[in-house]
Scaffold this active site. Structure first.
Site, PDB file in Angstrom:
ATOM      1  CG  ASP A  56      -2.201   0.720   1.054  1.00 46.32           C
ATOM      2  OD1 ASP A  56      -2.324   1.473   0.071  1.00 46.32           O
ATOM      3  OD2 ASP A  56      -3.118   0.529   1.875  1.00 46.32           O
ATOM      4  CD  GLU A  85      -7.153   1.799  -3.295  1.00 46.23           C
ATOM      5  OE1 GLU A  85      -8.077   2.107  -2.540  1.00 46.23           O
ATOM      6  OE2 GLU A  85      -5.957   2.053  -3.038  1.00 46.23           O
ATOM      7  CD  GLU A 104      -9.646   2.221   0.662  1.00 45.47           C
ATOM      8  OE1 GLU A 104      -8.789   3.110   0.519  1.00 45.47           O
ATOM      9  OE2 GLU A 104      -9.352   1.045   0.912  1.00 45.47           O
TER      10      GLU A 104
END
Length: 851
Positions: A362, A411, A417
């Site tokens: 991430d 992503e 989210e």
């Protein structure tokens, strides 16, 4: 397999392509698409006939300006036939034919420039090749596109994580600024989607920049990029055609380099249970994660993702719990935990040794050349260890999933989210972001309260959106309270043999048909008032088909069935902002298309002794028994130490049968602290290999302190931290080791001590050689907002001393403890019950008196 058919060198205009009075023009055509290249007064232009007017292109380097002053040298042509197989995507087997022409020019100072153009029935692309050897530095491109100003446009304002909201505008009315790839325009009845492909550390990612009118120029993420020539830049891609052509296109993959992994049998797409979105604190709770694992096992979901907050002290045993139930564990990591060769060489093998199947990495948040060089390093490192990857906070797909098939998804989308779901936005993604590769939207979330979508719309996202790992993002109890939704989710594949757009319009609706094996799935979502969705079934083979539809009813989700044939029209009532999912299977008399979900049988593996204490290089005698208490049979059973040893095997075990073995295991030389010596049983069940593991926990004591010692100088037997690593002689800092500031409490800096972020703890070995512990404790001065923590000292698990709650404004608090007879000293910090934000906790001058 790549088949190259090379044509003769052509030194003149393409037949039928007239020369302008001031220059030359060429076309490169394939099916309905024709790219046009022009050289006028030494400047190049590129366009697509009938769709994109010719617009300036060119490249500048520190050695030459190749945007003008060019002279034509030669042209060569060939046909490129691409046949390859993907592990993910809208179509696993790919077969495409591209017409390629290479135009060679000379320019500034005799510098050479090749323009390579490829055209298929789906669109056109070009790249620059600087063929000279040696170092080259590119300072920019004049690559651009000319879009009619009144053309409707669906654009993504640029950010390096591609998570801004999409906007619907026109090419001319779009505000001046930068826009991310892909970008979609409607020009008359034709669509053009702009993208790029084949970006790696030789170059940088780019974006579109719009100053006004209909001109969109390419801007690199860096002021300059440097490489060793010959240099091929990324492809500038225009997918053109009707909306179905764009949506179904694989052109960005077709242009990417072939797979660098020969054996992809270990790459396993699938559904993932993920707890972070619905309950942020749950990844730090091993008990809660086991509940998600148990849910996944019952429903046939192959994965659980444990996100930010996991702890190395319990992850290995949690992985063992999962694998024994046929579930693999994925772990979240901040990219800075893997941004150096040393970190990759240490962390990746450790995670693999735990049995972790893949990683969610991430916060890369950059399209720079430096970051793409990091991708170049992490991709082969993970592939070598057979660790699958999901890139979050990442760049948008640019063909990476073809070149590195262990990348299951990325992503690069404003997903669930963000806790604000809008149907109108959802219906844009299938025609834009998801065209270029797997999209980790994290769908099917009823926990998101700020949404205007129906329940059926949410379920349909799991088919409408393509992702090799489909992270279903709600708490599992919410799925269990919607049994019809869960029943459908348990059947849906995540990879597809075919994909077809049946109808739709960006921002209004999408109806897609996808095939997996002998079953088709038709799913639709809308952003319109209630209306019937219709889908022609001309794609079906002959015979009768059972169509099972899940849709919104007056009082929740309803399921309906009917028999259909090829050529029929499927009509489904859709609620406002609604959706539906229809499973289609050959009709055999069954009332359902569902295939049974059969959990992995429960087994037991015992090891004796379960724990031991030994020195490095010593041996431990271990006995193990693997039992199938009931059910089965299971086949190809094997029981052996993970580190090697003579296995015991059985061709088959039936309910009530066991397999036993005994081995003498050696403690690794140089080991310190708790060391696991695993025993592994594997067996085959319904075509899959199941891994059951238990470990003998061997404690290897390090030397006890012989004299007084700073705690930060002692080896850690174990550590955990609320963010990043526990720091030695520094404050907590960020995600990387050693990036903290001096330990500072109320204006006084301390050269020795530990920096933590609650919740955290460190355990060191005293070996009953010390008598007292002292430290100054408090929240570090670097905290700009109020933090609150408690400090605790434990000896062999027993509380010895504590501070109570300390806040940022409190003075440094002296803490002492009698550690006489203590073997393991643990220093623990909690968040004082109000969350971990700003909880930077210092153990300044932490010291033990020994000897």
């Amino acid at each position: 397999m790549r088949v190259l058919l090379t044509a003769a060198l052509v030194l003149s205009l393409t037949p039928g392509a007239p020369a302008g009075r001031d220059g030359l023009e060429w076309t490169v055509a394939a099916g309905p698409v024709a790219a046009r290249i022009a050289l006028d007064q030494g400047r190049l232009a590129f366009g697509v006939d009938g769709v994109l007017p010719a617009a300036p292109i060119g490249v500048r380097t520190t050695a030459a300006d190749l945007t003008g002053g060019l002279s034509f040298v030669s042209r060569s042509d060939r046909t490129v036939r691409e046949r390859y197989t993907m592990t993910t995507g809208k179509r696993l087997a790919r077969d495409t034919t591209l017409r390629e022409s290479t135009f060679s020019f000379t320019g500034d100072g005799g510098a050479r420039l090749d323009l390579v153009v490829r055209v298929s029935a789906e669109g056109a692309a070009y790249r620059y090749v600087l063929p000279d050897a040696g170092p080259v530095t590119v300072t920019g491109e004049t690559s651009s596109y000319a879009i009619p100003a009144d053309a409707p446009a669906w654009l993504l304002p640029y950010s390096p994580n591609y998570e801004e909201p999409w906007t619907r505008t026109t090419a001319g009315a779009a505000p001046a600024g930068d826009y991310g790839f892909p970008a979609l325009f409607r020009i008359g009845d034709t669509y053009a989607m702009l993208a790029e492909s084949d970006v790696d550390g030789r170059y940088a990612g780019s974006r579109l920049t719009h100053a006004g009118g209909g001109t969109y120029a390419i801007e690199l993420a860096d002021p300059s990029v440097s490489a060793t020539g010959p240099l091929s830049t990324p492809w500038r891609v225009a997918v053109v055609g009707d909306l179905a052509t764009v949506t179904e296109s694989t052109l960005t993959d077709d242009l990417a380099p072939p797979s660098k992994i020969k054996d992809t049998s270990w790459v396993r797409p699938g559904l993932v249970a993920w707890s972070w979105l619905s309950e942020h604190a749950s990844p730090a709770d091993p008990v809660r994660q086991r509940q998600y694992i148990y849910f996944a096992a019952r429903n046939g979901w192959p994965y659980v993702l444990i996100d930010e907050g996991w702890n190395a002290s319990w992850v290995p045993e949690t992985v063992r719990y999962a694998r024994a139930r046929g579930v693999d564990v994925l772990l979240w990591l901040h990219w800075t935990a893997l941004d150096t060769p040393q970190e990759r060489e240490t962390m990746l093998p450790l995670l693999k040794s735990w049995g972790v199947a893949g990683l969610k990495i991430d916060f890369m948040d950059s399209d720079s050349q430096e970051r793409f060089r990091w991708y170049d390093e992490i991709l082969p490192a993970t592939a070598a260890l057979r660790l699958m990857v999901n890139f979050h906070g990442a760049t948008t797909p640019r063909g990476m999933q073809r070149t590195w098939p262990h990348v299951l998804t990325q992503e690069a989308v404003r997903g669930a989210e963000q806790f604000r779901t809008r149907a109108a936005t959802n219906t844009i993604f299938p025609f834009t972001r998801n065209v270029t590769g797997g999209m980790d939207y994290t769908p099917v979330t009823w926990v998101v309260a700020d949404r205007d979508t129906t329940d059926a719309h949410e379920v349909a996202l799991s088919v409408v959106y393509e992702s090799g790992w489909q992270h279903l993002a709600d708490r599992f109890e919410n799925y269990e309270t919607r049994p019809e939704a869960l029943r459908t989710l348990n059947q849906i594949p995540v990879v597809w043999d075919d994909t077809r757009l049946l109808s739709g319009e960006p921002g209004r609706s999408t109806v897609l048909a996808r095939r997996s094996g002998d079953r088709w799935w038709v799913a639709g979502i809308s952003a319109t008032p209630a209306e019937d969705a219709t889908a022609g079934l001309g794609f079906l083979p002959g015979g009768r088909w059972l169509a099972e539809t899940l849709r919104d009813g007056d009082h929740g989700l309803v399921r309906e069935s009917r028999i259909v044939r090829r050529g029929d029209t499927l009509t489904v009532p859709m609620a406002a902002n609604g959706g539906f999912v229809t499973a289609l299977c050959p009709y055999t008399g069954s009332a359902t298309c569902d295939r049974p979900v059969v959990p992995v049988p429960a087994t037991t593996l015992t090891v004796d002794p379960p724990a031991a204490e030994a020195q490095p290089g010593a041996t431990v005698d271990v006995e193990a028994t693997f039992t199938l208490p009931a059910g089965g049979p299971i086949t190809d059973v094997r029981l052996a130490p993970a580190a090697g040893g003579t296995p015991v095997t059985a061709a088959r075990l039936r309910g009530g049968e066991s397999l036993s073995g005994s081995w003498r295991l050696t403690v690794p030389a140089g080991a310190i602290g708790d060391v696991d010596l695993p025993i592994v049983a594997t067996y085959r069940w319904r075509g899959e290999t199941v891994h059951v593991e238990r470990a003998v926990r061997v404690f290897v004591p390090p030397p006890a302190p012989a004299t007084d010692a700073w705690v930060s100088d002692l080896p850690f037997l174990g550590e955990s931290n609320g963010y990043g690593p526990v720091e030695r002689d520094r404050s907590n800092g960020e995600a990387a080791a050693g990036d903290g500031n001096p330990l500072t409490l109320r204006g006084t800096a301390h050269p020795k001590g530990l920096g933590m972020h609650a919740p955290a703890e460190v355990t060191v070995w005293l070996g009953a050689a010390c008598t007292s512990f002292t430290a100054l404790t408090g929240v570090d001065d670097e905290v700009t907002s109020s933090g609150s923590v408690t400090f605790e000292v434990l000896g062999d698990g027993r509380p010895l001393a504590a501070t109570g709650v300390l806040r940022s404004t409190d003075p440094a608090h002296p803490l002492t403890a009698d550690v006489t007879g203590v073997r393991r000293l643990t220093l623990r910090v909690t968040d004082a019950g109000d969350g971990k934000n700003f909880d930077h906790a210092d153990w300044a001058a932490a010291r033990v008196i020994c000897g």
